[in-house]
Design a protein around this motif. Structure first.
Motif, PDB file in Angstrom:
ATOM      1  N   PHE A  97       0.830  -1.205   0.000  1.00  0.00           N
ATOM      2  CA  PHE A  97       0.000   0.000   0.000  1.00  0.00           C
ATOM      3  C   PHE A  97       0.865   1.257   0.000  1.00  0.00           C
ATOM      4  CE2 PHE A  97      -1.682   3.367   2.742  1.00  0.00           C
ATOM      5  CZ  PHE A  97      -2.747   3.797   1.962  1.00  0.00           C
ATOM      6  N   ALA A  98       1.917   1.264   0.800  1.00  0.00           N
ATOM      7  CA  ALA A  98       2.789   2.443   0.879  1.00  0.00           C
ATOM      8  C   ALA A  98       3.467   2.713  -0.464  1.00  0.00           C
ATOM      9  CB  ALA A  98       3.836   2.261   1.975  1.00  0.00           C
ATOM     10  N   LEU A  99       3.945   1.661  -1.114  1.00  0.00           N
ATOM     11  CA  LEU A  99       4.590   1.843  -2.421  1.00  0.00           C
ATOM     12  C   LEU A  99       3.587   2.339  -3.453  1.00  0.00           C
ATOM     13  CD1 LEU A  99       6.857  -1.320  -2.485  1.00  0.00           C
ATOM     14  CD2 LEU A  99       7.624   1.056  -2.344  1.00  0.00           C
ATOM     15  N   MET A 100       2.399   1.736  -3.486  1.00  0.00           N
ATOM     16  CA  MET A 100       1.401   2.152  -4.466  1.00  0.00           C
ATOM     17  C   MET A 100       0.897   3.568  -4.173  1.00  0.00           C
ATOM     18  SD  MET A 100      -0.113   1.355  -7.229  1.00  0.00           S
ATOM     19  CE  MET A 100      -0.133  -0.396  -7.465  1.00  0.00           C
ATOM     20  N   ALA A 101       0.710   3.889  -2.910  1.00  0.00           N
ATOM     21  CA  ALA A 101       0.264   5.246  -2.560  1.00  0.00           C
ATOM     22  C   ALA A 101       1.298   6.276  -2.985  1.00  0.00           C
ATOM     23  CB  ALA A 101       0.003   5.341  -1.055  1.00  0.00           C
ATOM     24  N   GLY A 102       2.567   5.988  -2.767  1.00  0.00           N
ATOM     25  CA  GLY A 102       3.620   6.908  -3.183  1.00  0.00           C
ATOM     26  C   GLY A 102       3.663   7.089  -4.688  1.00  0.00           C
ATOM     27  N   ALA A 103       3.524   5.991  -5.430  1.00  0.00           N
ATOM     28  CA  ALA A 103       3.560   6.074  -6.888  1.00  0.00           C
ATOM     29  C   ALA A 103       2.382   6.881  -7.420  1.00  0.00           C
ATOM     30  CB  ALA A 103       3.554   4.675  -7.497  1.00  0.00           C
ATOM     31  N   LEU A 104       1.186   6.586  -6.932  1.00  0.00           N
ATOM     32  CA  LEU A 104       0.008   7.301  -7.426  1.00  0.00           C
ATOM     33  C   LEU A 104      -0.019   8.749  -6.956  1.00  0.00           C
ATOM     34  CD1 LEU A 104      -2.706   4.523  -7.096  1.00  0.00           C
ATOM     35  CD2 LEU A 104      -1.405   5.217  -9.117  1.00  0.00           C
ATOM     36  N   GLY A 105       0.442   8.999  -5.737  1.00  0.00           N
ATOM     37  CA  GLY A 105       0.512  10.381  -5.259  1.00  0.00           C
ATOM     38  C   GLY A 105       1.509  11.206  -6.045  1.00  0.00           C
ATOM     39  N   MET A 106       2.652  10.631  -6.334  1.00  0.00           N
ATOM     40  CA  MET A 106       3.647  11.344  -7.137  1.00  0.00           C
ATOM     41  C   MET A 106       3.126  11.585  -8.549  1.00  0.00           C
ATOM     42  SD  MET A 106       6.555  12.804  -6.923  1.00  0.00           S
ATOM     43  CE  MET A 106       7.340  12.140  -5.493  1.00  0.00           C
ATOM     44  N   TYR A 107       2.431  10.596  -9.102  1.00  0.00           N
ATOM     45  CA  TYR A 107       1.840  10.779 -10.425  1.00  0.00           C
ATOM     46  C   TYR A 107       0.834  11.928 -10.407  1.00  0.00           C
ATOM     47  CZ  TYR A 107      -1.235  10.244 -14.360  1.00  0.00           C
ATOM     48  OH  TYR A 107      -1.992  10.520 -15.463  1.00  0.00           O
ATOM     49  N   ARG A 108      -0.062  11.931  -9.426  1.00  0.00           N
ATOM     50  CA  ARG A 108      -1.080  12.996  -9.357  1.00  0.00           C
ATOM     51  C   ARG A 108      -0.445  14.379  -9.225  1.00  0.00           C
ATOM     52  NH1 ARG A 108      -5.462  12.001 -11.727  1.00  0.00           N
ATOM     53  NH2 ARG A 108      -6.666  10.324 -10.852  1.00  0.00           N
ATOM     54  N   TRP A 109       0.511  14.485  -8.344  1.00  0.00           N
ATOM     55  CA  TRP A 109       1.134  15.781  -8.082  1.00  0.00           C
ATOM     56  C   TRP A 109       1.857  16.303  -9.320  1.00  0.00           C
ATOM     57  CZ3 TRP A 109       6.431  16.527  -5.558  1.00  0.00           C
ATOM     58  CH2 TRP A 109       6.659  17.871  -5.307  1.00  0.00           C
ATOM     59  N   VAL A 110       2.699  15.480  -9.922  1.00  0.00           N
ATOM     60  CA  VAL A 110       3.506  15.943 -11.050  1.00  0.00           C
ATOM     61  C   VAL A 110       2.660  16.066 -12.315  1.00  0.00           C
ATOM     62  CG1 VAL A 110       5.479  15.369 -12.516  1.00  0.00           C
ATOM     63  CG2 VAL A 110       5.635  15.082 -10.041  1.00  0.00           C
ATOM     64  N   SER A 111       1.684  15.178 -12.520  1.00  0.00           N
ATOM     65  CA  SER A 111       0.870  15.283 -13.734  1.00  0.00           C
ATOM     66  C   SER A 111      -0.017  16.524 -13.712  1.00  0.00           C
ATOM     67  CB  SER A 111       0.021  14.027 -13.929  1.00  0.00           C
ATOM     68  OG  SER A 111      -0.945  13.907 -12.914  1.00  0.00           O
ATOM     69  N   ASP A 112      -0.418  16.971 -12.530  1.00  0.00           N
ATOM     70  CA  ASP A 112      -1.170  18.231 -12.459  1.00  0.00           C
ATOM     71  C   ASP A 112      -0.311  19.419 -12.889  1.00  0.00           C
ATOM     72  OD1 ASP A 112      -3.506  17.074 -11.664  1.00  0.00           O
ATOM     73  OD2 ASP A 112      -3.496  17.906  -9.638  1.00  0.00           O
ATOM     74  N   LEU A 113       0.971  19.326 -12.628  1.00  0.00           N
ATOM     75  CA  LEU A 113       1.869  20.432 -12.966  1.00  0.00           C
ATOM     76  C   LEU A 113       2.410  20.355 -14.393  1.00  0.00           C
ATOM     77  CD1 LEU A 113       3.926  20.566  -9.653  1.00  0.00           C
ATOM     78  CD2 LEU A 113       2.227  22.222 -10.429  1.00  0.00           C
ATOM     79  N   PHE A 114       2.804  19.149 -14.830  1.00  0.00           N
ATOM     80  CA  PHE A 114       3.551  19.031 -16.087  1.00  0.00           C
ATOM     81  C   PHE A 114       2.969  18.046 -17.086  1.00  0.00           C
ATOM     82  CE2 PHE A 114       6.659  19.980 -12.693  1.00  0.00           C
ATOM     83  CZ  PHE A 114       6.997  21.267 -13.095  1.00  0.00           C
ATOM     84  N   GLY A 115       1.867  17.388 -16.780  1.00  0.00           N
ATOM     85  CA  GLY A 115       1.259  16.453 -17.716  1.00  0.00           C
ATOM     86  C   GLY A 115       1.478  15.000 -17.321  1.00  0.00           C
ATOM     87  N   GLY A 116       0.737  14.114 -18.004  1.00  0.00           N
ATOM     88  CA  GLY A 116       0.727  12.703 -17.665  1.00  0.00           C
ATOM     89  C   GLY A 116       2.057  12.001 -17.851  1.00  0.00           C
ATOM     90  N   GLY A 117       2.765  12.318 -18.923  1.00  0.00           N
ATOM     91  CA  GLY A 117       4.058  11.674 -19.161  1.00  0.00           C
ATOM     92  C   GLY A 117       5.052  11.972 -18.059  1.00  0.00           C
TER      93      GLY A 117
END
Length: 186
Positions: A97-117
């Protein structure tokens, strides 16, 4: 974009498979986490939900572990202990759960700023960063890993609150930072 979320989830599952799917990582504190979880389970089953003293640690003499050690990992693993899955399985589920939460949280944060890629690249960089892997595999800092998994969500909520000033984002920031405080060393 939806493909980015799937890609970040796939990277998270890959990290889980490589690290915790086949057993508990053999790090410096791995066995101690198992002992602490069994100790906390005993205390909770005897009605002591919030205690400052651990009666079975310290070679059986007890120790004031819960005065200073972060409790959230134990409380999240406890439901799995109560249904009978045992401490090793419970810890592996929480680490996944911790690994998946970190991956999805980092994706959400950075994709909001710079896009999905960029979000997918950030999720990969987070998961396979030397510090995260060292914390999981060598130090076995499982409570800290849980805090590291929650931190990107706090940054994502803080960024949204700073730009939109929505109350829900402010509450999400406060809750995430509070839970992170329950997992990281003080």
């Amino acid at each position: 974009p939806e493909w980015g979320l799937w890609a970040a989830s796939t990277v998270g599952l890959l990290a889980i498979w490589l690290t915790v799917a086949h057993g508990l990582p053999f790090g410096h504190d791995s066995a101690r986490h198992v002992y602490r979880l069994v100790d906390r389970d005993y205390l909770i089953q005897h009605g002591l939900f919030f205690t400052r003293w651990s009666p079975f640690l310290g070679s059986g003499y007890g120790a004031p572990l819960y005065n200073y050690y972060q409790p959230l990992l134990d409380y999240l693993a406890e439901p799995f202990m109560l249904i009978g899955w045992g401490p090793l399985v419970a810890l592996r589920i929480i680490l996944g759960f911790a690994l998946m939460a970190g991956a999805l949280g980092m994706y959400r944060w950075v994709s909001d700023l710079f896009g999905g890629g960029a979000g997918v690249v950030a999720a990969m960089a987070y998961l396979f960063s030397p510090y995260v892997m060292y914390t999981l595999l060598n130090r076995a800092g499982f409570a800290e890993l849980l805090g590291l998994g929650l931190a990107p969500w706090g940054l994502w909520a803080l960024r949204r609150y700073a730009s939109d000033h929505k109350l829900s984002d402010g509450v999400a920031t406060t809750v995430t930072v509070s839970y992170t405080h329950l997992t990281l060393p003080t």
